[in-house]
Design a protein around this motif. Structure first.
Motif, mmCIF file in Angstrom:
data_model
loop_
_atom_site.group_PDB
_atom_site.id
_atom_site.type_symbol
_atom_site.label_atom_id
_atom_site.label_comp_id
_atom_site.label_asym_id
_atom_site.label_seq_id
_atom_site.Cartn_x
_atom_site.Cartn_y
_atom_site.Cartn_z
ATOM 1 N N GLY A 110 0.771 -1.197 0.129
ATOM 2 C CA GLY A 110 0.104 -0.060 0.042
ATOM 3 C C GLY A 110 0.583 1.206 -0.021
ATOM 4 N N ASP A 111 2.043 1.072 0.342
ATOM 5 C CA ASP A 111 2.972 2.257 0.403
ATOM 6 C C ASP A 111 3.467 2.381 -1.258
ATOM 7 N N SER A 112 3.779 3.954 -1.272
ATOM 8 C CA SER A 112 3.930 4.038 -2.559
ATOM 9 C C SER A 112 5.380 4.282 -2.804
ATOM 10 N N CYS A 113 5.954 4.015 -4.192
ATOM 11 C CA CYS A 113 7.388 4.087 -4.690
ATOM 12 C C CYS A 113 7.559 4.774 -6.112
ATOM 13 N N LYS A 128 4.559 -2.953 -8.430
ATOM 14 C CA LYS A 128 3.393 -3.391 -8.772
ATOM 15 C C LYS A 128 3.406 -4.971 -8.065
ATOM 16 N N ASN A 129 4.149 -5.786 -8.561
ATOM 17 C CA ASN A 129 4.193 -6.984 -7.948
ATOM 18 C C ASN A 129 4.353 -7.249 -6.419
ATOM 19 N N ASN A 130 4.509 -6.108 -5.714
ATOM 20 C CA ASN A 130 4.732 -6.474 -4.396
ATOM 21 C C ASN A 130 3.830 -5.447 -3.497
ATOM 22 N N ASP A 131 2.539 -5.177 -4.416
ATOM 23 C CA ASP A 131 1.473 -4.612 -3.957
ATOM 24 C C ASP A 131 1.680 -3.153 -3.252
ATOM 25 N N ARG A 132 2.664 -2.240 -4.026
ATOM 26 C CA ARG A 132 3.085 -1.010 -3.797
ATOM 27 C C ARG A 132 2.387 -0.058 -4.791
ATOM 28 N N LYS A 160 5.383 11.939 -0.099
ATOM 29 C CA LYS A 160 6.070 10.819 0.534
ATOM 30 C C LYS A 160 5.937 9.552 0.336
ATOM 31 N N PRO A 161 6.358 9.144 -1.096
ATOM 32 C CA PRO A 161 6.625 7.718 -1.345
ATOM 33 C C PRO A 161 7.707 7.229 -0.241
ATOM 34 N N LYS A 162 7.756 5.965 -0.218
ATOM 35 C CA LYS A 162 9.036 5.565 0.787
ATOM 36 C C LYS A 162 10.484 5.502 -0.131
#
Length: 390
Positions: A110-113, A128-132, A160-162
């Motif tokens: 759910g976090d963004s990158c 995407k494949n890690n649900d970010r 604030k993407p990780k």
């Protein structure tokens, strides 16, 4: 030294590039100039070291030797004027694996990158494949050269993407980011507390007078915000041997990376991969210098051919990598029409620009890490396809 003009038959060697082309592209008799590996043998010292290791005959669990670490540190000190510390280094099978580990180690579902498009397709996948959630900062093409839209980048980093995953040098647009550009990126990462994952797999493949600046070459105040992914795989054509390095100055970040790595039972590198990496970094400098001269000539061949024979195609002049970014947009074809034209009329397999993101529409990526005769044949095939439209 290696004769780069030698045309080595790679068919039936389980090569993705040569043995998987029909399956991937759906056509017979294609010239494969797509996936990013080279049609050149690795340096002779690497081949001898692997043969010697095989002759030993025992392939038990293998640690990274002191000699290997020394070779890695010396390489980046000598070639890139960057002092890496021994304790910063950890290892993984590949840079893509390192990116996936970093996404999982430093963010939650759910976090963004953030990535900068168009860009190497696995950047999309590891997010995407890690649900970010994916945030993009599209690069700007101005005067036939790509640059960073820093106004947009700040807006996106303020969300604030990780993580920000940086491709440096950039694949596919072949930019070598300047020190000024890198400092602006890092200042923004510090301001918004975003971790920079710097993929520097193409760091050694830079054409003069351009000069690569490593993220860890910059002021130490940035080090706590940098994870640097390195590998000899592109430089020395060793991708199939599965060995890469990750430099992580911050102890807490390094522990988090290693913890996630170990969650999957991963530990030692492939024995022959470690041998090849140590030898390439220790003894591969002369081979690399010859390679860069040869690749620069291949770039010149493409430039001249386009200028003289393909006025409707534009080359984005590469500053690094052996991957050329070709602009076919003036043909006014859809991306599917362009792909099919090159495959069916030209018999040449390249990477579609849209595989690097929507910003790649109208482009194709061409791999020129092959004998010059093959480059010339590839250009003739592109010409055959384009002229068939007349």
């Amino acid at each position: 030294m290696l004769n780069f003009d030698d045309q080595i038959n790679r068919i039936n060697s389980s090569s993705l590039k040569w043995d998987n082309t029909k399956k991937r592209f759906g056509h017979d008799n294609l010239l494969p100039m797509w996936i990013a590996d080279m049609d050149f043998k690795a340096p002779e010292p690497v081949l001898h070291a692997i043969q010697d290791r095989i002759s030993h005959g025992i392939f038990g669990y293998t640690d990274v030797s002191t000699e290997a670490v020394d070779a890695i540190l010396q390489w980046y000190e000598t070639r890139h004027e960057t002092t890496l510390q021994r304790e910063w280094l950890t290892y993984s099978p590949s840079v893509v694996a390192s990116l996936a580990i970093a996404v999982n180690a430093y963010s939650e579902p759910g976090d963004s990158c953030l990535i900068q498009t168009p860009v190497y397709p696995p950047f999309f996948d590891v997010v995407k494949n890690n649900d970010r959630e994916l945030i993009t900062n599209p690069l700007k093409l101005e005067n036939d050269r790509y640059g960073i839209d820093f106004e947009d980048l700040e807006v996106k980093l303020a969300q604030k993407p990780k993580l920000m995953i940086l491709c440096s040098p950039h694949n596919p647009v072949a930019r070598v980011w300047s020190q000024e550009e890198l400092l602006r990126i890092l200042d923004l990462c510090l301001t918004y507390d975003v971790l920079l994952i710097s993929d520097e797999i193409h760091a050694d493949l830079v054409f003069s007078p351009n000069k690569h600046t490593m993220a860890l070459q910059l002021d130490e105040r940035y080090h706590d915000h940098i994870i640097c992914c390195l590998s000899p795989s592109k430089t020395f054509n060793l991708a199939g041997l599965q060995a890469s390095v990750v430099a992580i100055p911050n102890k807490r970040h390094r522990a988090a990376f290693n913890k996630y790595y170990s969650r999957f039972g991963l530990s030692q590198l492939n024995t022959l991969g470690m041998t090849a990496m140590a030898t390439a970094y220790g003894q591969g400098a002369d081979w690399l210098d010859e390679l860069l001269t040869y690749l620069a000539e291949n770039v010149r061949i493409v430039e001249q051919f386009i200028e003289e024979e393909l006025p409707n195609v534009k080359l984005i002049k590469p500053e690094a990598t052996y991957l050329l970014w070709l602009d076919f947009s003036s043909l006014e074809l859809s991306d599917d029409e362009l792909n099919q034209l090159l495959l069916s009329k030209g018999g040449i397999a390249m990477n579609a620009g849209t595989s690097f993101g929507s910003e790649g529409s109208g482009f194709m990526r061409l791999n020129i890490a092959c004998p010059s005769a093959v480059v010339r044949e590839g250009m003739e095939r592109i010409k055959k396809a384009v002229t068939s439209l007349a």
